[in-house]
Design an enzyme around this catalytic site. Structure first.
Site, PDB file in Angstrom:
ATOM      1  N   GLY A 216     -12.157  -0.636   7.561  1.00  0.00           N
ATOM      2  CA  GLY A 216     -13.256  -0.052   6.792  1.00  0.00           C
ATOM      3  C   GLY A 216     -14.502   0.184   7.629  1.00  0.00           C
ATOM      4  O   GLY A 216     -15.619   0.171   7.124  1.00  0.00           O
TER       5      GLY A 216
ATOM      6  N   LYS B 122     -13.808  -1.231  19.265  1.00  0.00           N
ATOM      7  CA  LYS B 122     -13.183  -1.533  17.979  1.00  0.00           C
ATOM      8  C   LYS B 122     -12.639  -2.955  17.934  1.00  0.00           C
ATOM      9  O   LYS B 122     -12.006  -3.403  18.896  1.00  0.00           O
ATOM     10  CB  LYS B 122     -11.994  -0.585  17.731  1.00  0.00           C
ATOM     11  CG  LYS B 122     -12.381   0.822  17.370  1.00  0.00           C
ATOM     12  CD  LYS B 122     -11.123   1.592  17.035  1.00  0.00           C
ATOM     13  CE  LYS B 122     -11.423   2.910  16.366  1.00  0.00           C
ATOM     14  NZ  LYS B 122     -10.202   3.600  15.958  1.00  0.00           N
TER      15      LYS B 122
ATOM     16  N   ARG C  68      -0.105  -0.419   2.274  1.00  0.00           N
ATOM     17  CA  ARG C  68      -0.380  -0.640   0.847  1.00  0.00           C
ATOM     18  C   ARG C  68      -0.600   0.709   0.181  1.00  0.00           C
ATOM     19  O   ARG C  68      -0.634   1.730   0.862  1.00  0.00           O
ATOM     20  CB  ARG C  68      -1.673  -1.458   0.714  1.00  0.00           C
ATOM     21  CG  ARG C  68      -2.809  -0.783   1.500  1.00  0.00           C
ATOM     22  CD  ARG C  68      -4.147  -1.332   1.211  1.00  0.00           C
ATOM     23  NE  ARG C  68      -5.150  -0.916   2.184  1.00  0.00           N
ATOM     24  CZ  ARG C  68      -5.813   0.229   2.164  1.00  0.00           C
ATOM     25  NH1 ARG C  68      -5.555   1.124   1.230  1.00  0.00           N
ATOM     26  NH2 ARG C  68      -6.705   0.521   3.090  1.00  0.00           N
TER      27      ARG C  68
END
Lengths: 445, 69
Positions: free
Chosen positions: A164, A158, A292
């Site tokens: 995303g 990763k 967010r």
């Protein structure tokens, strides 16, 4: 007190934010690219300004221009929505310096949570379980292979700065590892300017379950329960539901408590989401935090009756939450299906001209829409054109409502994923609640 | 033989250069559309005679991207 809000975004989330502002009597300023001249958010805002050409780097990611317009129009605050500048710590800092209220947490918190490596460390310190993995960045492909042999395959490589699904890969064997490590490092460096990679054990048959939190500037933190977001394609969510059909009441409570604990440890403010991977034994592990509002926030709003955008604006204005955990409860079951302009079999994009756009209507149906009939869907942005949300007394009722609503949905001129959504909803494994992140791989024919 | 765009999008990357030999099925360019990268492959083997686009150009579905001889 916010009297005028600039919305630094587009599409359905810009429309969604404008709706709450109208309710609260807050004036709105929208920005748009040349490709979005006729977009619904442009018409709905009290004032709208062209920011540049279609490409995002020259329009919706142009932080300086956005701040300049906000100042010229005397906006008090900027809501970044999701995507674009919403998790850009530099933008949040620029807003802070320009005397504009950024609707979100402090820039330092965004920065910390934007690095997956730092976020893992912060969660470990806060006592939140993380997926077994490397303590920090892995320097070379050889080091990666050595670590993978210790924890056993499959593993995930990763990108620390990724999101995303970008810069992330499942690796099954040592033979695949070197290429995966090198390619994802390059990709992360080119896309995010940060090639740092780390590794995690792949949790098999995992579910993606996340907890919505709200935190004010007075130390009050609550969670609004969880959302199950396991149905994904290309690591991007397609169908989300709340509550999860899988976890027990005990796990629900424990996950909620850990999410609140995490937010408190970070001195987090505003709305945020702690994403977890949950294994077959209901063990849960921190995956990442989104600092967010999220695409799937409406399902939480449906089951709790809380307007999350309204709470974001109140928190940013310095008001205390006026919500305590014991006042919050789950009412029924909500499901959201994302309507994408794409081929329902290959998932390839399908930009073009929409001739007819007719979403279903009904008492238990909510549509969050960014398009209309006789409208061009351009190839410049995300393929999501709308969200269909249903709310039922139970999961069975919600599934039935969703099926009926999808059958009534009418979009002509472009391809959409509605046939695929219907296949998922009609599938016995979905109906049984067996919704792991491998669902589409396993059952999408 | 013309290589055409299968959908509207931006030319993100050219994976071969003018004058290169390509095999049938080999990617010639990668388009970016709706935040997705879509490889466009040659339908037959040959030599890339000419590119009709540059990286960053916007193409519509059916536009000619390259000519293969």
């Amino acid at each position: 007190m916010i009297n005028k809000l600039m919305i630094a975004n587009r599409g359905e989330i810009a429309v969604r934010i404008i709706c709450t502002c109208k309710k609260l009597n807050i004036r709105t300023v929208s920005v748009y690219s040349e490709a979005d001249k006729y977009a619904p958010h442009v018409e709905m805002a009290d004032e709208s300004y062209l920011i540049g050409p279609p490409r995002v780097q020259e329009s919706y990611l142009n932080a300086e221009k956005i701040i300049e317009i906000a100042k010229e129009t005397k906006a008090d605050a900027i809501h970044p929505g999701y995507g674009f500048l919403s998790e850009n710590a530099g933008f949040a800092e620029q807003c802070e310096q320009a005397g504009l209220v950024f609707i979100g947490p402090k820039s330092s918190v965004i920065q910390k949570m934007g690095s997956k490596i730092e976020a893992r460390r912060a969660m470990q310190t806060a006592g939140v379980p993380v997926v077994p993995g490397t303590d920090g960045a892995v320097a070379t492909a050889e080091d990666a292979a050595s670590y993978a042999s210790q924890i056993g395959y499959p593993v995930m490589v990763k990108a620390s700065a990724g999101g995303g699904g970008i810069g992330m890969q499942v690796v099954q064997t040592e033979a695949e590892l070197k290429e995966a490590f090198v390619n994802n490092t390059k990709r992360a460096q080119s896309l995010f300017g940060d090639g740092a990679m780390f590794m995690e054990k792949k949790i098999e048959n995992a579910r993606h379950i996340e907890v919505q939190v709200l935190a004010d500037h007075h130390g009050n933190v609550v969670h609004l329960f969880e959302r199950e977001c396991s149905i994904q394609r290309r690591n991007q969510k397609v169908i989300e539901e709340a509550p999860s059909p899988f976890i027990s009441e005990e796990t629900r409570q424990e996950m909620g408590e850990k999410a609140v604990q995490a937010a408190k440890a970070l001195a987090y403010t505003n709305a945020g989401t702690i994403e977890f991977l949950v294994d077959e034994q209901e063990n849960f592990y921190f995956l990442e935090m989104n600092t967010r509002i999220q695409v799937e926030h409406p399902i939480t709003e449906e089951i709790t009756g809380v307007d999350i955008v309204e709470k974001q604006l109140e928190i940013a204005s310095g008001k205390p939450l006026q919500l305590s955990q014991d006042e919050l409860f789950i009412n029924g079951h909500a499901i959201e299906a994302r309507i994408y302009a794409e081929d329902p079999k290959t998932f390839f994009p399908s930009p073009g001209h929409i001739d007819v756009f007719q979403p279903p209507e009904g008492e238990y149906i909510r549509n969050e829409v960014a398009v209309r009939s006789n409208y061009d869907v351009t190839p410049f942005y995300d393929p999501m054109i709308a969200k269909l949300v249903v709310h039922g007394k139970s999961r069975e009722v919600a599934i039935s409502l969703l099926k009926q609503a999808l059958e009534q949905y009418k979009v002509t001129g472009i391809k959409t994923n509605i046939p695929m959504l219907l296949r998922v909803v009609e599938h016995e494994q979905f109906q049984a609640g067996n919704t792991t992140t491998s669902f589409l791989e396993l059952y999408h024919g | 033989m013309e290589v055409k765009a299968t959908m509207a999008g931006s030319v993100w990357k050219m994976t071969v250069a003018q004058g290169d030999s390509v095999e049938e099925g080999q990617d010639v360019v990668i388009l970016e559309s709706m935040k997705m990268e879509i490889p466009i492959a040659a339908e037959q083997s040959g030599t890339v005679k000419e590119f009709k686009v540059q990286e960053g150009d916007f193409v519509n579905e059916g536009d000619v991207i390259a000519v293969i001889e």
